[in-house]
Design a protein around this motif. Sequence first.
Motif, short mmCIF file in Angstrom:
data_model
loop_
_atom_site.label_atom_id
_atom_site.label_comp_id
_atom_site.label_asym_id
_atom_site.label_seq_id
_atom_site.Cartn_x
_atom_site.Cartn_y
_atom_site.Cartn_z
N GLU A 137 0.83 -1.21 0.00
CA GLU A 137 0.00 0.00 0.00
C GLU A 137 0.86 1.25 0.00
OE1 GLU A 137 -3.32 2.45 -0.11
OE2 GLU A 137 -3.08 0.33 -0.59
N ARG A 138 1.93 1.24 0.76
CA ARG A 138 2.84 2.39 0.79
C ARG A 138 3.49 2.60 -0.58
NH1 ARG A 138 6.98 1.37 5.05
NH2 ARG A 138 7.68 3.46 4.55
N ARG A 179 2.23 1.65 -3.45
CA ARG A 179 1.17 2.09 -4.36
C ARG A 179 0.91 3.58 -4.21
NH1 ARG A 179 -3.58 3.74 -4.62
NH2 ARG A 179 -4.02 3.58 -2.41
N ARG A 180 0.81 4.04 -2.96
CA ARG A 180 0.55 5.47 -2.72
C ARG A 180 1.72 6.33 -3.20
NH1 ARG A 180 -0.37 5.82 3.15
NH2 ARG A 180 -0.81 3.64 3.34
N ARG A 181 2.95 5.87 -2.97
CA ARG A 181 4.12 6.64 -3.41
C ARG A 181 4.22 6.65 -4.93
NH1 ARG A 181 6.39 10.86 -3.67
NH2 ARG A 181 8.58 10.84 -4.23
N HIS A 240 1.78 6.47 -7.01
CA HIS A 240 0.72 7.37 -7.48
C HIS A 240 1.17 8.84 -7.34
CE1 HIS A 240 -3.40 8.50 -8.48
NE2 HIS A 240 -3.30 9.43 -7.54
N ALA A 241 1.80 9.15 -6.22
CA ALA A 241 2.29 10.53 -6.01
C ALA A 241 3.36 10.87 -7.05
CB ALA A 241 2.83 10.68 -4.60
N GLU A 262 1.67 11.56 -10.33
CA GLU A 262 1.04 12.89 -10.35
C GLU A 262 2.08 14.00 -10.48
OE1 GLU A 262 -1.49 12.98 -6.86
OE2 GLU A 262 -3.22 12.55 -8.13
N TRP A 279 6.58 2.73 -10.29
CA TRP A 279 6.49 1.66 -9.30
C TRP A 279 7.89 1.30 -8.77
CZ3 TRP A 279 2.35 -0.33 -6.89
CH2 TRP A 279 2.56 -1.46 -6.08
#
Length: 83
Positions: free
Chosen positions: A7-8, A10-12, A14-15, A18, A31
């Motif tokens: 999850e960490r 995935r969130r990183r 995504h950031a 962006e 990734w």
Amino acid sequence: MTDDRQERIRRRAHAIWEQAGRPDGAHQQHWDQATAEVDGEESRPKAKAARPKEPAAAKAKPKDTKPKDTKPKTARPRKGSAS
């Protein structure tokens, strides 16, 4: 891979995507970068628990540790009043 780590990452990722302007086709690079960053965080030694802060008075250093001169000063004659 643990769920928390996944999850960490995935969130990183995504950031990172962006921040890069949401480009198409760069998901693997994002990734991989996120994985390296998260793994780097996990391999760092944990910070020691912060010590409680001392009150300001305890931190203050004494200005002068020498005993003060306790002799009375001798009076000097005043200038300008000649009789």
